[in-house]
Design an enzyme around this catalytic site. Structure first.
Site, PDB file in Angstrom:
ATOM      1  N   GLU A 102      15.957  23.217  83.466  1.00  0.00           N
ATOM      2  CA  GLU A 102      15.507  24.252  82.518  1.00  0.00           C
ATOM      3  C   GLU A 102      15.344  25.591  83.232  1.00  0.00           C
ATOM      4  O   GLU A 102      15.745  26.641  82.725  1.00  0.00           O
ATOM      5  CB  GLU A 102      14.177  23.831  81.882  1.00  0.00           C
ATOM      6  CG  GLU A 102      14.318  22.635  80.946  1.00  0.00           C
ATOM      7  CD  GLU A 102      12.992  22.068  80.460  1.00  0.00           C
ATOM      8  OE1 GLU A 102      13.012  21.334  79.477  1.00  0.00           O
ATOM      9  OE2 GLU A 102      11.943  22.341  81.077  1.00  0.00           O
ATOM     10  N   LYS A 120       0.220  25.944  71.495  1.00  0.00           N
ATOM     11  CA  LYS A 120       0.655  26.090  72.891  1.00  0.00           C
ATOM     12  C   LYS A 120       0.238  27.424  73.510  1.00  0.00           C
ATOM     13  O   LYS A 120       0.333  27.605  74.729  1.00  0.00           O
ATOM     14  CB  LYS A 120       2.178  25.941  72.990  1.00  0.00           C
ATOM     15  CG  LYS A 120       2.757  24.643  72.411  1.00  0.00           C
ATOM     16  CD  LYS A 120       2.539  23.463  73.304  1.00  0.00           C
ATOM     17  CE  LYS A 120       3.126  22.159  72.786  1.00  0.00           C
ATOM     18  NZ  LYS A 120       4.530  21.985  72.979  1.00  0.00           N
TER      19      LYS A 120
END
Ligand code: 5RP
Length: 217
Positions: A102, A120
């Site tokens: 990633e 989040k």
């Protein structure tokens, strides 16, 4: 709405950033929704660079071509989820263990759009344990160094990354300076990379909330 509905909302909103061509694709349940939406605009996609075997499998199931990053130019867009984001869009990632690939794709992309449900977004990173990918023989050595940085590393047992390495999840961190800690941890011999995305943060954060999608830049 369920947390999954909120993830789907954010994933759908990310489609607006995709103008066609080759796209970088992250990993996780939020990204899985994004891949499903991508399948609906297949005509625009030349191919996707995938950050994990799991995303590759889902992309292929939609007949979206998966490309090698070495065969592409710099990507215009990378879309990925996160375990935590602060207001500067520094992220903690790697809950799914795909942090290294990633981070490579994020670094190889002009724009990084992060998609997540509203829970989040935090003031200070660190409640979510920070994943660190380590070369297997260095696991105990790296763990000792992480303790010196005031963390509590826990070996993610029975888990091997797509790169054949191990994950230490570091608990009890209050990350006041994410850029500094990202560098400090990456400097430990045996660390492949860690889940702090602060040197290369997201450019846009799309949060699914009960009131709709909130955009943070
Ligand atoms: C995987 C990741 C994911 O983006 C992160 O764990 C968020 O996952 P989800 O979208 O399932 O909440 O970093 O390595």
């Amino acid at each position: 709405m369920s947390q999954d509905d909120l993830k789907r909302l954010a994933a759908k909103a990310a489609l607006e950033y995709f103008e066609g061509g080759v796209i970088g694709v992250g990993t996780g349940s939020t990204v899985n929704h994004f891949i499903d939406f991508l399948a609906g605009v297949k005509g625009k996609i030349e191919g996707a660079v995938s950050s994990s075997e799991a995303s590759t499998k889902l992309l292929k199931s939609h007949n979206i071509p998966v490309l090698d990053l070495n065969a592409t130019a710099e990507l215009d867009l990378y879309v990925d989820g996160a375990d935590e984001s602060n207001h500067q869009l520094h992220l903690v990632k790697g809950g799914g263990g795909a942090l290294t690939r990633e981070k490579i794709i994020a670094g190889a992309s002009k724009t990084f759009v992060c998609i997540a449900d509203g829970s989040k977004l935090v003031d200070t990173l660190g409640s979510f344990p920070l994943p660190v990918e380590v070369i297997p023989m260095a696991r105990s050595h790296v763990a000792r160094q992480l303790v010196k940085l005031d963390g509590t590393p826990i070996w993610r047992e029975n888990f091997v990354t797509d790169n054949g390495n191990l994950i230490l999840d570091v608990h009890n961190l209050q990350i006041e300076d994410p850029i500094k800690l990202e560098q400090q941890i990456n400097n430990i011999t045996g660390v492949v990379t860690n889940g702090l995305f602060a040197l290369r943060p997201a450019d846009v954060l799309l949060l699914g909330t009960e009131e709709g999608v909130k955009t943070v830049k």
